[in-house]
Write a protein that holds these residues in place. Structure first.
Motif, PDB file in Angstrom:
ATOM      1  N   GLN A  69       0.943  -1.173   0.006  1.00  0.00           N
ATOM      2  CA  GLN A  69      -0.241   0.123   0.047  1.00  0.00           C
ATOM      3  C   GLN A  69       0.813   1.184   0.059  1.00  0.00           C
ATOM      4  OE1 GLN A  69      -1.402   2.538   2.208  1.00  0.00           O
ATOM      5  NE2 GLN A  69      -2.824   3.067   0.797  1.00  0.00           N
ATOM      6  N   GLY A  70       2.077   1.241   0.694  1.00  0.00           N
ATOM      7  CA  GLY A  70       2.749   2.362   0.941  1.00  0.00           C
ATOM      8  C   GLY A  70       3.782   2.708  -0.307  1.00  0.00           C
ATOM      9  N   GLU A  71       4.376   1.650  -0.732  1.00  0.00           N
ATOM     10  CA  GLU A  71       5.317   1.804  -1.687  1.00  0.00           C
ATOM     11  C   GLU A  71       4.720   1.569  -3.098  1.00  0.00           C
ATOM     12  OE1 GLU A  71       8.433  -0.868  -0.806  1.00  0.00           O
ATOM     13  OE2 GLU A  71       8.690  -0.011   1.101  1.00  0.00           O
ATOM     14  N   ARG A  72       3.719   0.837  -3.216  1.00  0.00           N
ATOM     15  CA  ARG A  72       3.271   0.677  -4.685  1.00  0.00           C
ATOM     16  C   ARG A  72       1.841   1.168  -4.724  1.00  0.00           C
ATOM     17  NH1 ARG A  72       4.758  -5.635  -5.286  1.00  0.00           N
ATOM     18  NH2 ARG A  72       7.106  -5.614  -4.903  1.00  0.00           N
ATOM     19  N   GLY A  73       1.295   1.508  -3.831  1.00  0.00           N
ATOM     20  CA  GLY A  73       0.174   2.136  -3.962  1.00  0.00           C
ATOM     21  C   GLY A  73      -0.934   1.062  -4.370  1.00  0.00           C
ATOM     22  N   LEU A  74      -0.834   0.110  -4.020  1.00  0.00           N
ATOM     23  CA  LEU A  74      -2.054  -1.007  -4.394  1.00  0.00           C
ATOM     24  C   LEU A  74      -3.302  -0.839  -3.492  1.00  0.00           C
ATOM     25  CD1 LEU A  74       0.042  -4.396  -4.851  1.00  0.00           C
ATOM     26  CD2 LEU A  74      -0.735  -2.798  -6.483  1.00  0.00           C
ATOM     27  N   ALA A  75      -4.306  -1.357  -3.889  1.00  0.00           N
ATOM     28  CA  ALA A  75      -5.729  -1.195  -3.060  1.00  0.00           C
ATOM     29  C   ALA A  75      -5.717  -2.289  -2.380  1.00  0.00           C
ATOM     30  CB  ALA A  75      -6.675  -1.076  -4.101  1.00  0.00           C
ATOM     31  N   ARG A  76      -6.727  -2.242  -1.296  1.00  0.00           N
ATOM     32  CA  ARG A  76      -6.948  -3.293  -0.398  1.00  0.00           C
ATOM     33  C   ARG A  76      -7.272  -4.653  -1.313  1.00  0.00           C
ATOM     34  NH1 ARG A  76      -9.370  -3.374   5.043  1.00  0.00           N
ATOM     35  NH2 ARG A  76     -10.311  -5.282   5.280  1.00  0.00           N
ATOM     36  N   ARG A  77      -8.070  -4.577  -2.172  1.00  0.00           N
ATOM     37  CA  ARG A  77      -8.625  -5.757  -2.962  1.00  0.00           C
ATOM     38  C   ARG A  77      -7.134  -6.469  -3.672  1.00  0.00           C
ATOM     39  NH1 ARG A  77     -12.586  -4.666  -7.981  1.00  0.00           N
ATOM     40  NH2 ARG A  77     -10.391  -4.234  -8.916  1.00  0.00           N
ATOM     41  N   ALA A  78      -6.250  -5.757  -4.124  1.00  0.00           N
ATOM     42  CA  ALA A  78      -4.987  -6.389  -4.671  1.00  0.00           C
ATOM     43  C   ALA A  78      -4.156  -6.972  -3.715  1.00  0.00           C
ATOM     44  CB  ALA A  78      -4.493  -5.237  -5.591  1.00  0.00           C
ATOM     45  N   ILE A  79      -4.042  -6.219  -2.576  1.00  0.00           N
ATOM     46  CA  ILE A  79      -3.240  -6.828  -1.327  1.00  0.00           C
ATOM     47  C   ILE A  79      -3.878  -7.945  -0.791  1.00  0.00           C
ATOM     48  CG2 ILE A  79      -2.212  -6.247   0.655  1.00  0.00           C
ATOM     49  CD1 ILE A  79      -2.217  -3.202  -0.189  1.00  0.00           C
ATOM     50  N   SER A  80      -5.135  -8.230  -0.758  1.00  0.00           N
ATOM     51  CA  SER A  80      -5.747  -9.037  -0.267  1.00  0.00           C
ATOM     52  C   SER A  80      -5.741 -10.494  -1.164  1.00  0.00           C
ATOM     53  CB  SER A  80      -7.305  -8.904  -0.252  1.00  0.00           C
ATOM     54  OG  SER A  80      -7.998 -10.008   0.215  1.00  0.00           O
ATOM     55  N   GLU A  81      -5.518 -10.148  -2.322  1.00  0.00           N
ATOM     56  CA  GLU A  81      -5.327 -11.415  -3.266  1.00  0.00           C
ATOM     57  C   GLU A  81      -3.913 -11.743  -3.228  1.00  0.00           C
ATOM     58  OE1 GLU A  81      -5.673 -14.355  -5.906  1.00  0.00           O
ATOM     59  OE2 GLU A  81      -7.202 -13.262  -5.113  1.00  0.00           O
ATOM     60  N   GLU A  82      -3.241 -10.771  -3.219  1.00  0.00           N
ATOM     61  CA  GLU A  82      -1.689 -11.358  -2.981  1.00  0.00           C
ATOM     62  C   GLU A  82      -1.531 -12.171  -1.575  1.00  0.00           C
ATOM     63  OE1 GLU A  82       3.066  -9.926  -2.460  1.00  0.00           O
ATOM     64  OE2 GLU A  82       1.816  -8.399  -3.322  1.00  0.00           O
ATOM     65  N   LEU A  83      -2.186 -11.662  -0.434  1.00  0.00           N
ATOM     66  CA  LEU A  83      -1.959 -12.459   0.673  1.00  0.00           C
ATOM     67  C   LEU A  83      -2.547 -14.055   0.630  1.00  0.00           C
ATOM     68  CD1 LEU A  83      -3.162  -9.732   3.420  1.00  0.00           C
ATOM     69  CD2 LEU A  83      -0.779 -10.709   2.883  1.00  0.00           C
ATOM     70  N   ARG A  84      -3.629 -13.966  -0.070  1.00  0.00           N
ATOM     71  CA  ARG A  84      -4.405 -15.381  -0.299  1.00  0.00           C
ATOM     72  C   ARG A  84      -3.310 -16.246  -1.198  1.00  0.00           C
ATOM     73  NH1 ARG A  84      -9.080 -12.959  -0.666  1.00  0.00           N
ATOM     74  NH2 ARG A  84      -8.864 -12.599  -2.863  1.00  0.00           N
ATOM     75  N   ARG A  85      -2.406 -15.603  -1.990  1.00  0.00           N
ATOM     76  CA  ARG A  85      -1.612 -16.308  -3.076  1.00  0.00           C
ATOM     77  C   ARG A  85      -0.495 -16.818  -2.262  1.00  0.00           C
ATOM     78  NH1 ARG A  85      -2.047 -11.985  -6.560  1.00  0.00           N
ATOM     79  NH2 ARG A  85       0.158 -11.525  -5.991  1.00  0.00           N
ATOM     80  N   ARG A  86      -0.044 -16.028  -1.080  1.00  0.00           N
ATOM     81  CA  ARG A  86       0.959 -16.633  -0.294  1.00  0.00           C
ATOM     82  C   ARG A  86       0.642 -17.354   0.767  1.00  0.00           C
ATOM     83  NH1 ARG A  86       5.704 -13.523  -0.986  1.00  0.00           N
ATOM     84  NH2 ARG A  86       5.544 -11.957  -2.649  1.00  0.00           N
ATOM     85  N   GLY A  87      -0.553 -17.848   1.046  1.00  0.00           N
ATOM     86  CA  GLY A  87      -1.224 -18.814   2.045  1.00  0.00           C
ATOM     87  C   GLY A  87      -1.532 -18.337   3.092  1.00  0.00           C
ATOM     88  N   ILE A  88      -1.717 -16.945   3.289  1.00  0.00           N
ATOM     89  CA  ILE A  88      -2.055 -16.296   4.439  1.00  0.00           C
ATOM     90  C   ILE A  88      -3.521 -16.584   4.855  1.00  0.00           C
ATOM     91  CG2 ILE A  88      -2.371 -14.213   5.881  1.00  0.00           C
ATOM     92  CD1 ILE A  88       0.571 -14.935   5.033  1.00  0.00           C
ATOM     93  N   ASP A  89      -3.830 -17.166   5.895  1.00  0.00           N
ATOM     94  CA  ASP A  89      -5.536 -17.451   6.325  1.00  0.00           C
ATOM     95  C   ASP A  89      -6.093 -16.179   6.201  1.00  0.00           C
ATOM     96  OD1 ASP A  89      -6.069 -16.624   9.213  1.00  0.00           O
ATOM     97  OD2 ASP A  89      -3.844 -17.740   9.237  1.00  0.00           O
ATOM     98  N   GLU A  90      -7.494 -16.259   6.171  1.00  0.00           N
ATOM     99  CA  GLU A  90      -8.484 -15.205   5.879  1.00  0.00           C
ATOM    100  C   GLU A  90      -8.603 -14.344   7.379  1.00  0.00           C
ATOM    101  OE1 GLU A  90     -10.708 -13.118   3.396  1.00  0.00           O
ATOM    102  OE2 GLU A  90      -9.920 -15.058   2.806  1.00  0.00           O
ATOM    103  N   GLU A  91      -8.445 -14.821   8.347  1.00  0.00           N
ATOM    104  CA  GLU A  91      -8.476 -14.198   9.608  1.00  0.00           C
ATOM    105  C   GLU A  91      -6.995 -13.259   9.603  1.00  0.00           C
ATOM    106  OE1 GLU A  91      -8.610 -14.715  14.300  1.00  0.00           O
ATOM    107  OE2 GLU A  91      -9.330 -16.263  13.103  1.00  0.00           O
ATOM    108  N   THR A  92      -6.201 -13.771   9.520  1.00  0.00           N
ATOM    109  CA  THR A  92      -4.932 -12.979   9.674  1.00  0.00           C
ATOM    110  C   THR A  92      -4.747 -11.859   8.403  1.00  0.00           C
ATOM    111  OG1 THR A  92      -3.676 -14.844  10.442  1.00  0.00           O
ATOM    112  CG2 THR A  92      -2.257 -13.430   9.419  1.00  0.00           C
ATOM    113  N   ALA A  93      -5.351 -12.467   7.220  1.00  0.00           N
ATOM    114  CA  ALA A  93      -5.170 -11.488   6.139  1.00  0.00           C
ATOM    115  C   ALA A  93      -6.339 -10.019   6.583  1.00  0.00           C
ATOM    116  CB  ALA A  93      -5.574 -12.096   5.009  1.00  0.00           C
TER     117      ALA A  93
END
Length: 170
Positions: A69-93
């Motif tokens: 968010q800070g360096e690349r300016g990504l929105a919440r939706r795009a970051i959420s997708e990256e967290l999912r791809r990296r295997g971060i569980d829904e609650e932690t994300a």
């Protein structure tokens, strides 16, 4: 290879991986599986790394949110997708994503829109709009917000925007 030898080799592999970059537990599990380590070695090893804080998905998710968010300016939706791809569980994300203030997200989008509009000076307005809105959409901004931010950036750049549809039209 004995269980102890496999455990030592897997430990070394995890330390090498973590020396290069932080990873989620899921990413480490996948890396060790690709190297052929059995689950009976991987699970207790990663449990131990969890216990001593070398593998911490909560901290990792927080880092991803802040940097994306800070360096690349990504929105919440795009970051959420990256967290999912990296295997971060829904609650932690969700917990990590909650640190994004909607106004900060909007401000980051506005800065991005401004840069995108400046890059396309000299092009037809419709081309400028399409390129900037498309780029913001790829960064996870909703179409209506992306269009609004681009319209505002174009207006600030001296472009006529009165005939462009409003946010409510999306």
């Amino acid at each position: 290879m004995s269980h102890e030898e496999a455990l030592d080799a897997a430990r070394e592999a995890v330390l090498r991986i973590l020396t290069a970059t932080q990873k989620s537990r899921h990413e480490l599990e996948q890396a060790l599986a690709r190297k052929g380590y059995p689950e009976s070695v991987v699970t207790p090893l990663l449990d131990r790394f969890d216990d001593v804080g070398l593998v911490d998905d909560v901290a990792y998710a927080g880092t991803i949110v802040r940097t994306r968010q800070g360096e690349r300016g990504l929105a919440r939706r795009a970051i959420s997708e990256e967290l999912r791809r990296r295997g971060i569980d829904e609650e932690t994300a969700t917990e990590a994503l909650d640190q994004i203030d909607p106004e900060d997200e909007r401000a980051a989008g506005a800065r991005l829109a401004e840069k995108l509009v400046v890059k396309t000076r000299g092009k037809e307005r419709d081309v400028r709009v399409r390129r900037a809105v498309g780029s913001l959409a790829r960064k996870g901004y909703a179409p209506g917000l992306a269009f609004e931010l681009v319209r505002d950036a174009l207006a600030a750049d001296g472009e006529e925007t009165d005939d462009l549809p409003g946010t409510d039209d999306w």
